[in-house]
Design an enzyme around this catalytic site. Structure first.
Site, PDB file in Angstrom:
ATOM      1  N   HIS A  25       1.296  -1.219   0.000  1.00 35.79           N
ATOM      2  CA  HIS A  25       0.399   0.014   0.462  1.00 35.79           C
ATOM      3  C   HIS A  25       0.260   1.270   0.347  1.00 35.79           C
ATOM      4  O   HIS A  25       1.566   1.431   0.075  1.00 35.79           O
ATOM      5  CB  HIS A  25      -0.867  -0.405   1.067  1.00 35.79           C
ATOM      6  CG  HIS A  25      -0.331   0.235   1.883  1.00 35.79           C
ATOM      7  ND1 HIS A  25      -0.578   1.688   3.092  1.00 35.79           N
ATOM      8  CD2 HIS A  25       0.469  -0.638   3.213  1.00 35.79           C
ATOM      9  CE1 HIS A  25       0.808   1.437   4.355  1.00 35.79           C
ATOM     10  NE2 HIS A  25       0.818  -0.121   4.427  1.00 35.79           N
ATOM     11  N   CYS A  26       0.896   2.429  -0.341  1.00 35.16           N
ATOM     12  CA  CYS A  26       0.630   3.645  -0.528  1.00 35.16           C
ATOM     13  C   CYS A  26       0.221   4.452   0.310  1.00 35.16           C
ATOM     14  O   CYS A  26      -1.102   4.031   1.077  1.00 35.16           O
ATOM     15  CB  CYS A  26       0.831   4.654  -1.845  1.00 35.16           C
ATOM     16  SG  CYS A  26      -0.714   4.672  -2.341  1.00 35.16           S
ATOM     17  N   ALA A  27       0.066   5.776   0.079  1.00 35.41           N
ATOM     18  CA  ALA A  27      -0.579   6.656   1.155  1.00 35.41           C
ATOM     19  C   ALA A  27      -1.989   6.800   0.993  1.00 35.41           C
ATOM     20  O   ALA A  27      -2.906   6.977   2.320  1.00 35.41           O
ATOM     21  CB  ALA A  27       0.093   7.931   1.362  1.00 35.41           C
TER      22      ALA A  27
END
Length: 454
Positions: A25-27
């Protein structure tokens, strides 16, 4: 929000845990690499309450959750699906298998250039500041401050081959420090400065019958990319034959010796010729097609973003900065990004769907900061007609910035942040283009309408 329930619903909608190859996942987004994207029900995923949009990009099935919430959902997803946690880098490598050759090439260039964008942006900002100081007479042109700022602004471009070499080595599987040495060889003080080539090559040497021009590669891109790729092949090939006890001595020696000769004799001149050809072709299209080029490029850029090929443009923009001295492509891309925000903003005011409203406004805001994925995949492309409206706005804005010859001094920044790297005399035209792209896409989307989701 119940993160566990959201995670369970996502796993079910994407074809079960057996369809998940890796997860990261990213932000704001879950980044899933699926074994078969066709087994995922995109509409079912988007119907989940916490989900703000879903799309496939760069070989990953990406699900927009939102800042903060994505961490909680990801944690539960790992528990529910029993998928081990991987880094974004590992997820990207797994995703590469799902890309076609053109997308893989674009992704490789992106992986090399995105990490070095801050260095180029910093230099571009310093160049812009220095240009404004000199244009408006804020300081004495011969002052010590101007001398130092000029040195600070040029450093990243003078030593660009070393910076690119280090980043490319990580992507090509070479020793980044050996690659940096190769980059340093290409800009060694014993070589003629690349920016003085207008006066001709001052010195050549004869090496085993091969005439080598003693010319450096300051500011170039393609020569060092090709050289490091070749160096990686040499290094890994030598290492496979050398005993481990001798590896630290023989492998670096043979790698630098071989790569250095081949780079200065063959790869460097070929790469320079290729880079000059690309820059000249782009400049010719820009000068010849004029406004039409802005219309076409500004209108189609967002469609290119969907394929992921736009990641390769950083290399061409860096070549323009080196060979032409200005980046005339980035203002066009900027107008396209702004237009996506204008279309998403129109959706926000026109839709009666509360969930779509909640997605559209922050998505539009992120476009004005240069990040378009949420607007493209979460709103505009999902409804289709707003995406067409954005293409219209991007075409209009792109045509205007070409008509007024707007240029930028770096790469990587668009929309509002792009104001900081616009050439001094073009700032007002960039702002006018911004307004045209925003209002054009907003009006086009409003007039085209869309099938408002219930």
């Amino acid at each position: 929000m119940n993160p566990k329930r959201v995670a369970e619903e996502i796993v079910k909608a994407i074809g079960g845990q057996e369809n998940i190859e890796s997860a990261a996942h990213c932000a704001t987004r879950l980044r899933l690499v699926l074994k078969d994207n066709d087994k995922a029900d995109k509409e079912a995923v988007e119907d989940i309450e916490q989900v703000k949009g879903a799309f496939v990009n760069s070989g990953q099935f990406q699900i927009i959750i939102g800042q903060g919430a994505v961490n909680k959902v990801y944690k539960e997803l790992s528990n529910v699906s029993e998928v081990s946690e991987v880094s974004k880098g590992e997820a990207k490598k797994a995703a590469m298998k799902n890309l076609n050759p053109a997308q893989r090439f674009a992704r490789v260039l992106s992986n090399i250039f995105v990490p070095i964008i801050p260095a180029i942006v910093a230099s571009g900002l310093l160049m812009g500041l220095l240009g404004m100081m000199q244009t408006y007479g804020w300081v004495d042109p011969d002052s010590s401050l101007v001398v130092l700022l000029d040195m600070f602004a040029n450093a990243a471009f003078v030593f660009l081959p070393m910076i690119i070499a280090y980043s490319a080595a990580k992507e090509f599987g070479a020793n980044p420090y050996l690659a940096s040495v190769l980059g340093a060889i290409m800009i060694h003080p014993a070589l003629q400065n690349a920016w003085t080539l207008g006066d001709g090559i001052e010195e050549t040497i004869d090496l085993f019958g091969l005439e080598i021009g003693m010319v450096g590669y300051q500011g170039t891109v393609l020569p060092v990319l090709i050289a490091v790729w070749f160096m990686a092949r040499i290094e890994n090939g030598v290492r496979s034959y050398v005993p481990e006890v001798l590896d630290i001595i023989i492998t670096p020696f043979v790698t630098i010796l071989t790569s250095g000769f081949i780079t200065l004799g063959l790869i460097g001149p070929f790469g320079r010729l290729l880079g000059d050809g690309i820059s000249a072709s782009l400049a010719l299209i820009y000068d010849t097609a004029g406004v039409a080029a802005g219309l076409i490029f500004g209108g189609l850029y967002s469609a290119i973003v969907i394929t992921g090929v736009h990641h390769s443009f950083h290399a061409f923009e860096a070549e323009l900065l080196s060979n032409v001295g200005r980046n005339f492509l980035l203002p066009i891309w900027s107008m396209a990004n702004i237009a996506q925000g204008g279309a998403a903003l129109a959706v926000y005011f026109k839709t009666q769907n509360k969930k779509l409203k909640a997605i559209a406004l922050p998505a539009a805001t992120s476009c004005f900061l240069g990040i378009t994925e949420a607007a493209i995949f979460g709103v505009n492309l999902r409804l289709m007609k707003p995406f067409i409206g954005a293409m219209i706005g991007g075409a209009l804005g792109g045509a205007y910035v070409v008509l007024t010859n707007v240029g930028m001094t770096a790469v990587g920044l668009t929309a509002i942040p792009g104001l900081s790297i616009v050439e001094g005399g073009s700032l007002i035209h960039y702002v006018v283009g911004f307004i045209i792209a925003l209002s054009g896409s907003f009006i086009a989307t409003w007039l085209l309408g869309f099938n408002d989701q219930k």
